[in-house]
Enzyme design. Structure first.
Site, PDB file in Angstrom:
ATOM      1  N   GLN A 236      46.893 -28.091  67.891  1.00 28.69           N
ATOM      2  CA  GLN A 236      47.844 -28.335  66.811  1.00 28.69           C
ATOM      3  C   GLN A 236      49.171 -28.849  67.349  1.00 28.69           C
ATOM      4  OE1 GLN A 236      47.986 -24.722  64.466  1.00 28.69           O
ATOM      5  NE2 GLN A 236      45.881 -24.957  63.757  1.00 28.69           N
ATOM      6  N   GLY A 239      49.408 -34.372  66.752  1.00 28.84           N
ATOM      7  CA  GLY A 239      49.181 -35.569  65.949  1.00 28.84           C
ATOM      8  C   GLY A 239      47.742 -35.810  65.538  1.00 28.84           C
ATOM      9  N   ALA A 242      47.070 -36.239  61.609  1.00 26.10           N
ATOM     10  CA  ALA A 242      47.409 -37.563  61.074  1.00 26.10           C
ATOM     11  C   ALA A 242      46.357 -38.591  61.469  1.00 26.10           C
ATOM     12  CB  ALA A 242      48.784 -37.987  61.579  1.00 26.10           C
ATOM     13  N   GLU A 264      41.539 -31.225  47.219  1.00 29.93           N
ATOM     14  CA  GLU A 264      41.345 -30.014  46.415  1.00 29.93           C
ATOM     15  C   GLU A 264      42.386 -28.970  46.786  1.00 29.93           C
ATOM     16  OE1 GLU A 264      37.995 -26.466  45.971  1.00 29.93           O
ATOM     17  OE2 GLU A 264      37.442 -28.376  46.862  1.00 29.93           O
TER      18      GLU A 264
END
Length: 408
Positions: A236, A239, A242, A264
């Site tokens: 984490q 990047g 993304a 959702e």
């Protein structure tokens, strides 16, 4: 009474914080097993251990869930220094193994030596599905690291068993996580892997994944909806989220039958990530050119982002606001006021309530009280809430603009 209090205190010593007790690893090398530096802990454990996230009946509790880095072959062990049943009669301890077995699929080992021997088979593990995208990330320690994003489906040999192991991480890192019915062929799976070398061989480590369900849209379209997305804790902040979201978006953009792409119950972090990715994709579109931004949100922006990038109107509006902020001199009072009013116009719209304030009110008011409260909100209060929402949006937008600038 004193005896009861003394007993309660003694029993309280056998309570353990399950977020601290649960130790997780993604193991590449045998030495990782004993290396505390490779350990990470869950953010949540309430789905198995209740809202208090406490296990009763043990001192020095350690629940080990270690996974081989690629195939996610699993070691599951429970350790403790003392158990309440050894000291007190007629007191039961929590069934830790039983709770963990509810989510960890069969096939794990409880023997550390057997687990270490499984590392030798990691060289045989290869990513599932079709390669969509390759990218690199610079690491000060390891230099350039290469990552791959693959698209898989449940029909890939061995993938169903792998996915059953992978999805266990959701329970520890997504607050409202639930397992999906992976047998439904409308699910798409997108996986991120890191390539690394071990003894001269190229191996693959699991980094994260996303699940997407393809809903039918009358008469002949589909609407992919992101259901779950997780980058594993050791990866984490680098990047990968993304990269994954952009790769998935580009994949669906290439399919003519896709109407648009949604999510959702997206978390705040997901919305911020999506904003960043969509702005990155839209900033090169002619309708979002700087000279067009000051003319306001246009039908051309809606159409072009929909046609070329499968972005719906609501998301395109946020992209417009971010790009317009980037193009606005906020030190100019007139331009800043014009921008502020443009954003507030959207925030004040009848279909866009202040979600954060509503969420707070819903926790303490009954539905009829909530309606009454909202109806009685005076103009001054509305302006105050609107200003708060605007400032939150502005702060989020500026972070996205800074991130885009840093990646340029």
């Amino acid at each position: 009474m004193a005896a009861v209090n003394t007993m309660e205190k003694k029993l309280a010593e056998y309570k353990c914080d399950t977020n601290e007790a649960l130790c997780m690893k993604l193991v590449r090398f045998p030495e990782d097993v004993e290396d505390d530096g490779t350990t990470f802990h869950p953010e949540y454990s309430h789905q198995l251990f209740g809202d208090d996230e406490v296990a009763f009946g043990y001192k020095g509790l350690q629940i080990q869930l270690f996974y081989t880095a690629g195939n996610l072959s699993t070691l599951f062990k429970v350790k403790y220094s003392s158990k309440v049943t050894e000291v007190f009669d007629c007191v039961e301890s929590d069934d830790i193994e039983g709770k963990i077995r509810e989510i960890v699929p069969a096939g794990f080992t409880c023997n550390s030596d057997d687990f270490i021997s499984l590392l030798e088979k990691e060289a045989n593990f290869k990513p599932f599905g079709t390669l969509l995208h390759t990218y690199t990330v610079h690491s000060e320690e390891a230099g350039e690291l290469t990552y791959q994003i693959h698209k898989a489906d449940i029909a890939c040999p061995g993938f169903q068993e792998y996915h059953e192991r992978l999805q266990t991480f959701l329970m520890w890192f997504i607050e409202t996580a639930s397992f999906i019915d992976a047998d439904d062929d409308r699910w798409d799976f997108f996986l991120v892997f890191e390539k690394y070398n071990k003894d001269g061989e190229t191996l693959y480590a699991t980094v994260g994944y996303m699940t997407v369900y393809n809903y039918y849209v009358y008469p002949d379209k589909t609407r992919p909806r992101v259901s779950q997305m997780l980058i594993l804790p050791p990866f984490q902040g680098e990047g990968h989220g993304a990269q994954l979201l952009e790769a998935v978006h580009r994949f669906y953009c290439s399919l003519p039958k896709v109407q648009d792409i949604t999510a959702e119950d997206p978390s705040e972090n997901y919305v911020k990530l999506r904003d960043y990715v969509l702005v990155k994709l839209c900033q090169g579109l002619p309708s979002f050119a700087e000279d067009k931004l000051h003319l306001g949100f246009s039908a051309d922006m809606v159409k072009e982002s929909q046609d070329k990038l499968k972005i719906n109107k609501k998301h395109a509006r946020r992209v417009y606001e971010i790009l317009r902020l980037r193009a606005t001199d906020m030190s100019d009072e007139d331009k800043a006021r014009e921008y502020r009013l443009e954003v507030k116009k959207r925030l004040f719209g009848p279909y866009r309530k202040n979600q954060r304030e509503l969420a707070k009110m819903k926790k303490c008011l009954r539905p009829e009280e909530l309606v009454s409260h909202m109806g009685q909100m005076d103009t001054e209060t509305q302006h105050e809430e609107l200003e708060k929402s605007y400032q939150v949006a502005l702060e989020d937008y500026r972070r996205i603009i800074e991130r885009l600038a840093s990646q340029a």
